[in-house]
Design a protein around this motif. Sequence first.
Motif, PDB file in Angstrom:
ATOM      1  N   LEU A 173     -52.489  -9.129  -1.256  1.00 22.58           N
ATOM      2  CA  LEU A 173     -53.561  -9.483  -2.057  1.00 22.58           C
ATOM      3  C   LEU A 173     -54.975  -8.389  -2.181  1.00 22.58           C
ATOM      4  CD1 LEU A 173     -53.571 -13.482  -2.160  1.00 22.58           C
ATOM      5  CD2 LEU A 173     -52.663 -12.152  -3.655  1.00 22.58           C
ATOM      6  N   ALA A 174     -55.033  -8.043  -0.828  1.00 22.64           N
ATOM      7  CA  ALA A 174     -56.195  -7.089  -0.636  1.00 22.64           C
ATOM      8  C   ALA A 174     -55.858  -5.865  -1.181  1.00 22.64           C
ATOM      9  CB  ALA A 174     -56.373  -7.086   0.972  1.00 22.64           C
ATOM     10  N   LEU A 175     -54.706  -5.489  -1.490  1.00 21.88           N
ATOM     11  CA  LEU A 175     -54.364  -4.195  -1.962  1.00 21.88           C
ATOM     12  C   LEU A 175     -53.965  -4.256  -3.621  1.00 21.88           C
ATOM     13  CD1 LEU A 175     -52.150  -2.547   0.643  1.00 21.88           C
ATOM     14  CD2 LEU A 175     -54.538  -2.275   0.027  1.00 21.88           C
ATOM     15  N   GLY A 176     -54.374  -5.449  -4.244  1.00 20.14           N
ATOM     16  CA  GLY A 176     -54.190  -5.631  -5.580  1.00 20.14           C
ATOM     17  C   GLY A 176     -52.774  -6.506  -6.124  1.00 20.14           C
ATOM     18  N   GLY A 177     -52.228  -7.047  -5.263  1.00 25.20           N
ATOM     19  CA  GLY A 177     -51.052  -7.648  -5.301  1.00 25.20           C
ATOM     20  C   GLY A 177     -51.252  -8.977  -6.062  1.00 25.20           C
ATOM     21  N   GLU A 178     -50.147  -9.289  -6.864  1.00 25.17           N
ATOM     22  CA  GLU A 178     -50.414 -10.537  -7.495  1.00 25.17           C
ATOM     23  C   GLU A 178     -50.086 -11.697  -6.695  1.00 25.17           C
ATOM     24  OE1 GLU A 178     -47.742 -10.514 -11.079  1.00 25.17           O
ATOM     25  OE2 GLU A 178     -48.786  -8.772 -12.053  1.00 25.17           O
ATOM     26  N   ASP A 179     -50.742 -12.924  -7.107  1.00 24.82           N
ATOM     27  CA  ASP A 179     -50.596 -14.049  -6.446  1.00 24.82           C
ATOM     28  C   ASP A 179     -49.284 -14.990  -7.513  1.00 24.82           C
ATOM     29  OD1 ASP A 179     -50.500 -16.492  -4.874  1.00 24.82           O
ATOM     30  OD2 ASP A 179     -52.519 -17.059  -5.738  1.00 24.82           O
TER      31      ASP A 179
END
Length: 203
Positions: A173-179
């Motif tokens: 998530l910290a690198l822009g990954g989707e939840d």
Amino acid sequence: MLTVSFPRLQASIRPANADAVEDGLAETFPLLPRYPEPARQRLGSFLTTFSGGTLHDGAYAVLDGTTTQALTETCLEFFPAFRGHLVVFGRDWLGSLYAADFSRDVNGWPTVLALNIDFRDAMDTRLALTDFHETALVDDAAAILNLDLYRSWLESHPPLRDAGRAVGYRIPLALGGEDSLSNMEESDLDVYWQLTGQIGQSR
């Protein structure tokens, strides 16, 4: 060894291979002897009894001695404020860790902390170890363990029966990954915590 009773947990848990559970509190759980009685002995008896067991088809697992030691040390790297009074004992399928907090107790039992590395969050459940397993994980498991999402995961993946593995984000998530489930994969829990924690520290 003090014998403790968890009748509702005993009725629900899927036991680990008995060969994986060792005898001897100090040898199996070397972190415990530094903590006060009776909470130390009660946690030790719980771990010896349920080590490696799983609930809700793998959505929750009690850790074995080796994994308890490794994940406690890893957890304290990223939550250093708990050093000296925390022992990790469990995990859920999404990689959150559950730990006994020896800085407080309820009727001689340590209370339970829930720690999440993706959001760098530590939540005090305010529940004793007994109440967490005998009440919360039985009556409120769907909410605590996000069982609806886990059932969706199981539609295309096998149950998580290994206490040392969990589901985490492929792109953090910290690198822009989707939840979302499309961004999730099964991984070694200790490795996932270390990598995700290091990424969070670098940002």
